[in-house]
Design an enzyme around this catalytic site. Sequence first.
Site, PDB file in Angstrom:
ATOM      1  N   ASP A   7      43.561  11.866  27.328  1.00 42.60           N
ATOM      2  CA  ASP A   7      45.011  11.678  27.325  1.00 42.60           C
ATOM      3  C   ASP A   7      45.625  13.050  27.057  1.00 42.60           C
ATOM      4  OD1 ASP A   7      47.596  10.580  27.170  1.00 42.60           O
ATOM      5  OD2 ASP A   7      47.413  10.294  25.008  1.00 42.60           O
ATOM      6  N   GLU A  67      44.416  10.552  32.286  1.00 45.93           N
ATOM      7  CA  GLU A  67      45.712   9.924  32.527  1.00 45.93           C
ATOM      8  C   GLU A  67      46.544  10.833  33.414  1.00 45.93           C
ATOM      9  OE1 GLU A  67      49.499   7.876  30.221  1.00 45.93           O
ATOM     10  OE2 GLU A  67      47.871   8.737  29.047  1.00 45.93           O
ATOM     11  N   ASP A 140      46.628   9.199  20.148  1.00 41.78           N
ATOM     12  CA  ASP A 140      46.161   9.913  21.344  1.00 41.78           C
ATOM     13  C   ASP A 140      44.705   9.561  21.647  1.00 41.78           C
ATOM     14  OD1 ASP A 140      48.527  11.912  21.688  1.00 41.78           O
ATOM     15  OD2 ASP A 140      47.942  12.065  19.582  1.00 41.78           O
TER      16      ASP A 140
END
Length: 181
Positions: A7, A67, A140
Amino acid sequence: MRTFGIDPGSARTGYGCIDSNGSRHQIVLCGAIATPAAASFADKLNAIHSRLAELLAEYRPDCVAIENVFHALNVRSALKLGHARGVAMLAAVQSGAAVAEYTPAEIKRAVVGYGRAEKAQVQHMVKLLLGLSARPSPHDAADALAVAICHVHSHVRTSTITAVQPSRRAATSWRHYVAGH
């Protein structure tokens, strides 16, 4: 299959690694790379790349799932996020692992079943799917684990669909095209 989820973020980049047989997932590690607020942007990007490269070399995943950037509140934030994503992608490609990208809506749909799920819902499902006693922290890291789970679910679904569908001869002309086949 070992999957490493990322991420990306310029202030904090989450990472999470899972082992999965397609239906059961086990956490290998998770965490976040926090960069010092006083560091230059170039130094932050270097720190993200270096740490991800170390982790990918140590845990040797089969695939790295990242992502995808979808939008940001302002242009400067979007550019910084894009740079962080770029160094994460570079580390993944340099590791030799396959690389996949997923939008936030795809990740939420794969993990929660709803593409507009709230962050707390995603974290709760990550906790349940990995059999953890508490939600992964920081958020996160939980997001990165969700990216990895999304890839496993997408990979299993795609593999199953591909295996079930009979092979078809490719149409060589528009005359041979049959809609819906």
